[in-house]
Design a protein around this motif. Structure first.
Motif, mmCIF file in Angstrom:
data_model
loop_
_atom_site.group_PDB
_atom_site.id
_atom_site.type_symbol
_atom_site.label_atom_id
_atom_site.label_comp_id
_atom_site.label_asym_id
_atom_site.label_seq_id
_atom_site.Cartn_x
_atom_site.Cartn_y
_atom_site.Cartn_z
ATOM 1 N N PRO A 1 31.068 47.039 27.175
ATOM 2 C CA PRO A 1 31.941 47.304 28.314
ATOM 3 C C PRO A 1 31.401 46.638 29.576
ATOM 4 C CG PRO A 1 30.867 49.326 27.520
ATOM 5 C CD PRO A 1 30.450 48.201 26.641
ATOM 6 N N SER A 2 32.301 46.093 30.345
ATOM 7 C CA SER A 2 31.943 45.445 31.603
ATOM 8 C C SER A 2 31.839 46.473 32.712
ATOM 9 C CB SER A 2 33.003 44.417 31.983
ATOM 10 O OG SER A 2 33.071 43.408 31.012
ATOM 11 N N PRO A 3 30.902 46.261 33.647
ATOM 12 C CA PRO A 3 30.809 47.199 34.774
ATOM 13 C C PRO A 3 32.033 47.060 35.675
ATOM 14 C CG PRO A 3 29.318 45.362 35.099
ATOM 15 C CD PRO A 3 29.906 45.212 33.728
ATOM 16 N N LYS A 4 32.380 48.142 36.344
ATOM 17 C CA LYS A 4 33.484 48.109 37.293
ATOM 18 C C LYS A 4 32.906 47.846 38.674
ATOM 19 C CE LYS A 4 37.277 50.687 39.230
ATOM 20 N NZ LYS A 4 37.817 51.995 39.513
ATOM 21 N N TRP A 5 33.263 46.707 39.261
ATOM 22 C CA TRP A 5 32.763 46.320 40.566
ATOM 23 C C TRP A 5 33.727 46.752 41.645
ATOM 24 C CZ3 TRP A 5 27.936 44.535 41.029
ATOM 25 C CH2 TRP A 5 27.328 44.026 39.894
ATOM 26 N N THR A 6 33.177 47.125 42.780
ATOM 27 C CA THR A 6 33.982 47.500 43.936
ATOM 28 C C THR A 6 33.498 46.700 45.135
ATOM 29 O OG1 THR A 6 34.223 49.747 43.106
ATOM 30 C CG2 THR A 6 34.647 49.416 45.443
ATOM 31 N N THR A 7 34.420 46.073 45.846
ATOM 32 C CA THR A 7 34.056 45.367 47.066
ATOM 33 C C THR A 7 33.808 46.391 48.161
ATOM 34 O OG1 THR A 7 35.376 43.457 46.438
ATOM 35 C CG2 THR A 7 34.815 43.668 48.775
ATOM 36 N N VAL A 8 32.614 46.362 48.707
ATOM 37 C CA VAL A 8 32.256 47.305 49.771
ATOM 38 C C VAL A 8 32.572 46.691 51.123
ATOM 39 C CG1 VAL A 8 30.349 48.592 50.804
ATOM 40 C CG2 VAL A 8 30.489 48.365 48.321
ATOM 41 N N VAL A 9 32.161 45.447 51.328
ATOM 42 C CA VAL A 9 32.464 44.722 52.559
ATOM 43 C C VAL A 9 32.900 43.311 52.174
ATOM 44 C CG1 VAL A 9 31.572 43.807 54.727
ATOM 45 C CG2 VAL A 9 30.735 45.991 53.887
ATOM 46 N N ASP A 10 34.061 42.930 52.630
ATOM 47 C CA ASP A 10 34.543 41.571 52.434
ATOM 48 C C ASP A 10 34.119 40.777 53.670
ATOM 49 O OD1 ASP A 10 36.092 39.198 52.486
ATOM 50 O OD2 ASP A 10 37.631 40.131 51.231
ATOM 51 N N ILE A 11 33.064 39.985 53.526
ATOM 52 C CA ILE A 11 32.493 39.259 54.665
ATOM 53 C C ILE A 11 33.511 38.285 55.260
ATOM 54 C CG2 ILE A 11 30.632 37.717 55.422
ATOM 55 C CD1 ILE A 11 29.668 40.547 54.701
#
Length: 120
Positions: A1-11
Protein backbone atom coordinates in the motif's frame (compact mmCIF):
# COMPACT_ATOMS: atom_id res chain seq x y z
CA UNK A 1 0.00 0.00 0.00
CA UNK A 2 1.15 3.50 -0.84
CA UNK A 3 1.27 6.16 1.87
CA UNK A 4 -1.36 8.88 1.74
CA UNK A 5 0.35 12.24 1.34
CA UNK A 6 -1.17 15.53 2.38
CA UNK A 7 0.06 18.93 1.24
CA UNK A 8 0.62 21.00 4.35
CA UNK A 9 1.97 24.16 2.70
CA UNK A 10 1.94 24.83 -1.01
CA UNK A 11 5.01 27.06 -1.37
CA UNK A 12 3.97 28.15 -4.89
CA UNK A 13 0.54 29.26 -3.63
CA UNK A 14 2.14 31.03 -0.67
CA UNK A 15 4.42 32.84 -3.11
CA UNK A 16 1.44 33.97 -5.19
CA UNK A 17 -0.34 35.19 -2.06
CA UNK A 18 2.77 37.05 -0.83
CA UNK A 19 3.83 38.14 -4.35
CA UNK A 20 7.25 36.62 -3.60
CA UNK A 21 9.17 33.74 -5.18
CA UNK A 22 9.61 31.72 -1.98
CA UNK A 23 11.95 28.73 -1.72
CA UNK A 24 11.59 26.34 1.21
CA UNK A 25 14.86 26.31 3.18
CA UNK A 26 13.90 23.89 5.94
CA UNK A 27 12.05 23.81 9.21
CA UNK A 28 12.63 23.04 12.86
CA UNK A 29 9.89 21.25 14.73
CA UNK A 30 9.14 21.77 18.39
CA UNK A 31 9.87 18.57 20.28
CA UNK A 32 6.76 17.08 21.87
CA UNK A 33 8.53 17.09 25.24
CA UNK A 34 8.91 20.90 25.02
CA UNK A 35 5.35 21.50 23.80
CA UNK A 36 3.79 22.46 27.12
CA UNK A 37 2.30 25.78 28.22
CA UNK A 38 -0.29 27.13 30.63
CA UNK A 39 -2.95 26.32 28.01
CA UNK A 40 -1.48 22.85 27.36
CA UNK A 41 0.12 21.43 30.54
CA UNK A 42 0.84 17.99 29.01
CA UNK A 43 2.59 17.32 25.70
CA UNK A 44 0.40 16.51 22.66
CA UNK A 45 0.45 13.15 20.90
CA UNK A 46 1.81 14.70 17.71
CA UNK A 47 4.29 17.46 16.92
CA UNK A 48 2.26 20.68 16.76
CA UNK A 49 4.63 23.52 15.80
CA UNK A 50 7.44 24.18 13.36
CA UNK A 51 9.58 27.16 12.45
CA UNK A 52 9.45 27.38 8.67
CA UNK A 53 12.42 28.94 6.87
CA UNK A 54 11.81 30.61 3.51
CA UNK A 55 14.10 32.52 1.18
CA UNK A 56 13.41 34.82 -1.73
CA UNK A 57 14.40 33.02 -4.88
CA UNK A 58 16.69 30.58 -3.06
CA UNK A 59 19.03 33.15 -1.49
CA UNK A 60 21.08 32.27 1.61
CA UNK A 61 19.18 34.88 3.62
CA UNK A 62 15.89 33.64 5.06
CA UNK A 63 12.76 34.76 6.87
CA UNK A 64 11.22 32.58 9.57
CA UNK A 65 7.55 31.99 10.34
CA UNK A 66 5.94 29.80 13.01
CA UNK A 67 3.52 27.24 11.58
CA UNK A 68 0.80 25.34 13.43
CA UNK A 69 0.78 21.72 12.26
CA UNK A 70 -2.63 21.11 13.85
CA UNK A 71 -4.44 23.87 11.92
CA UNK A 72 -2.04 24.04 8.93
CA UNK A 73 -1.82 27.82 9.32
CA UNK A 74 0.99 30.28 9.92
CA UNK A 75 0.72 31.90 13.34
CA UNK A 76 1.06 35.68 12.92
CA UNK A 77 3.08 37.75 15.36
CA UNK A 78 -0.18 39.46 16.33
CA UNK A 79 -1.22 36.09 17.79
CA UNK A 80 2.16 35.52 19.50
CA UNK A 81 3.64 33.53 16.64
CA UNK A 82 7.37 33.73 16.02
CA UNK A 83 8.24 35.73 12.90
CA UNK A 84 11.56 37.05 11.68
CA UNK A 85 10.81 39.10 8.59
CA UNK A 86 14.20 40.79 8.23
CA UNK A 87 16.06 38.68 5.68
CA UNK A 88 19.38 37.41 7.02
CA UNK A 89 21.43 34.24 7.37
CA UNK A 90 19.43 33.47 10.50
CA UNK A 91 19.83 30.49 12.80
CA UNK A 92 16.87 29.64 15.04
CA UNK A 93 15.81 26.81 17.32
CA UNK A 94 13.28 26.03 20.01
CA UNK A 95 14.09 26.28 23.72
CA UNK A 96 10.44 25.80 24.75
CA UNK A 97 6.99 26.36 23.29
CA UNK A 98 7.23 30.09 24.04
CA UNK A 99 10.99 30.67 23.70
CA UNK A 100 13.31 30.42 20.69
CA UNK A 101 17.05 31.00 20.44
CA UNK A 102 18.01 33.24 17.52
CA UNK A 103 21.23 34.19 15.81
CA UNK A 104 20.70 36.90 13.19
CA UNK A 105 21.94 40.24 11.94
CA UNK A 106 21.37 42.64 14.82
CA UNK A 107 23.69 45.39 13.65
CA UNK A 108 27.34 46.34 13.57
CA UNK A 109 29.83 43.48 14.22
CA UNK A 110 27.00 40.95 14.62
CA UNK A 111 28.09 38.82 11.65
CA UNK A 112 31.16 36.83 10.68
CA UNK A 113 33.07 37.74 7.51
CA UNK A 114 30.87 35.27 5.60
CA UNK A 115 27.67 36.94 6.84
CA UNK A 116 26.54 34.42 9.45
CA UNK A 117 25.49 35.34 13.02
CA UNK A 118 28.35 35.67 15.47
CA UNK A 119 26.22 35.19 18.62
CA UNK A 120 22.88 33.75 19.72
Amino acid sequence: PSPKWTTVVDIDELGKKDDTSWVFKGSGTLSRSLDCSAERPTPPNLVSRTLMKLSRGGADAIVVREFDLETNEFIPASQNGFEINAEAKTSIGWKSRNVVLVGTDIGENALTDSGYPRTV
